[in-house]
Design an enzyme around this catalytic site. Sequence first.
Site, short mmCIF file in Angstrom:
data_model
loop_
_atom_site.label_atom_id
_atom_site.label_comp_id
_atom_site.label_asym_id
_atom_site.label_seq_id
_atom_site.Cartn_x
_atom_site.Cartn_y
_atom_site.Cartn_z
N ARG A 46 0.99 -1.44 0.04
CA ARG A 46 -0.13 -0.02 0.19
C ARG A 46 0.73 0.88 -0.13
O ARG A 46 -0.09 2.23 -0.67
CB ARG A 46 -0.98 -0.34 1.00
CG ARG A 46 -2.06 1.44 0.94
CD ARG A 46 -3.09 0.85 2.17
NE ARG A 46 -2.51 0.97 3.13
CZ ARG A 46 -3.96 0.92 4.57
NH1 ARG A 46 -4.79 0.26 4.62
NH2 ARG A 46 -2.80 1.06 5.96
N GLU A 78 -16.44 6.53 4.71
CA GLU A 78 -15.51 6.17 6.03
C GLU A 78 -15.41 6.45 7.17
O GLU A 78 -16.43 7.74 7.18
CB GLU A 78 -13.92 5.18 5.19
CG GLU A 78 -13.52 6.53 4.88
CD GLU A 78 -11.69 5.76 4.75
OE1 GLU A 78 -11.70 5.50 3.37
OE2 GLU A 78 -10.83 6.09 5.48
N LYS A 80 -2.95 6.27 1.72
CA LYS A 80 -2.96 7.07 2.90
C LYS A 80 -1.89 8.07 2.68
O LYS A 80 -1.04 8.35 3.46
CB LYS A 80 -2.20 5.46 3.41
CG LYS A 80 -2.88 5.18 5.22
CD LYS A 80 -2.53 4.10 5.92
CE LYS A 80 -3.45 4.06 7.34
NZ LYS A 80 -4.62 4.78 7.74
C1 COI Z 1 -4.53 2.66 11.81
O1 COI Z 1 -5.62 2.69 11.44
O2 COI Z 1 -3.24 2.76 11.16
C2 COI Z 1 -4.21 4.33 11.09
O3 COI Z 1 -3.76 5.19 10.35
C3 COI Z 1 -5.33 5.26 11.63
C4 COI Z 1 -4.81 6.45 11.92
C5 COI Z 1 -5.16 7.74 11.19
C6 COI Z 1 -4.59 6.40 13.07
#
Ligand code: COI
Length: 366
Positions: free
Chosen positions: A111, A249, A213
């Site tokens: 990812r 989401e 992400k």
């Molecule tokens: C994760 O679940 O690892 C995330 O990236 C959430 C994060 C924004 C706290």
Amino acid sequence: MIFSKAGARCLTAHAASALRESEPVVRYEEYADFDWNNLGFGLTRTDFMYKAKCTLNNTFEQGQVTDYGNVELSPAAGVLNYGQGIFEGTKAFRGEDGRILLFRPDQNAIRMQTGADRMCMQSPSIEQFVDAVKQTTIANKRWIPPPGKGSLYLRPLLIGTGPTLGVSPAPEYTFLVYASPVGNYFKEGTAPLNLYVNNEFHRATRGGAGGVKSITNYAPVMKAILRAKEQGFSDVVYLDSVHKKYIEEVSSCNVFLVKGNVISTPATVGTILEGITRKSIIDLARDLGYKVEERLVAVDELMEADEVFTTGTAVSVATVGSVTYNGQRVEYKMGDELVSQKLYKTLVGIQVGKIEDKYNWVVEIK
Ligand code: COI
């Protein structure tokens, strides 16, 4: 239980310098001196982090585990000026048998590569990524909570550190991995969440970067989260920005609903993060005999569901107790027989090595 200082010890100077030379560390105290009973999802400073650099169109240098500390950046760094940055989250668990287990770190590596491509960044190879996560985990081993108390959250971060004044890819990239022991993501702990459907702010749009992400996906939702929290909600469900009708989401996790034997979740069409926990839960649910549908899910269906839950690395599987939309609040059934609880127990059982891992998801660090 607080682990006493007598029972804890830092890395010896010798071990630390061995680590910097990328040799496996020889001796650790088992646990840091820390109150393991009060872990939330906040940053606890650990001992070491991993760092590697590369220039545009090159491969990353061999990384180093170094002391945890601040990163020096040019004021013109791509990440500071144009948000050229992506991150990952993965967890290390301490099994009751003492094994240290990672959950699908290769999927985070893949990812990160997809995200780096979208954001025009160099990315580490899958091998380097997984090796970096392993090294950071082992270096910070004394910060992995005792079994049942939490996990060590690993945060791989890829940022444009080279200077760029015009809008263009930075000339240099830094790949970092740091770690923090964590417990439950939500202050509710394991209690059911109360979600608020926001139809004013959107998290992502078609053609944007909502599916990767990117660090740029998170600051824009903070206003919605803060407003929801002020009103006593746990977090926000976002709707699609075109029809304002389909759920997408929650700020930090994917969302699922259960109706009878069918579990539905929004399809990943570029505006929804392709969660690793999301896809693991889909596999587990199918194996447990549920029909799982990835499709457009209208907010009205959310309001008519039997059960709602969210998934994410940080969040794990969290049961939703209520959803509020357009002034209407619905409450979902609770109890021990919830689908979300069954899935949670199966997922965590695999992650901590209690349930057989027939999927080969778990990676033991030796
Ligand atoms: C994760 O679940 O690892 C995330 O990236 C959430 C994060 C924004 C706290």
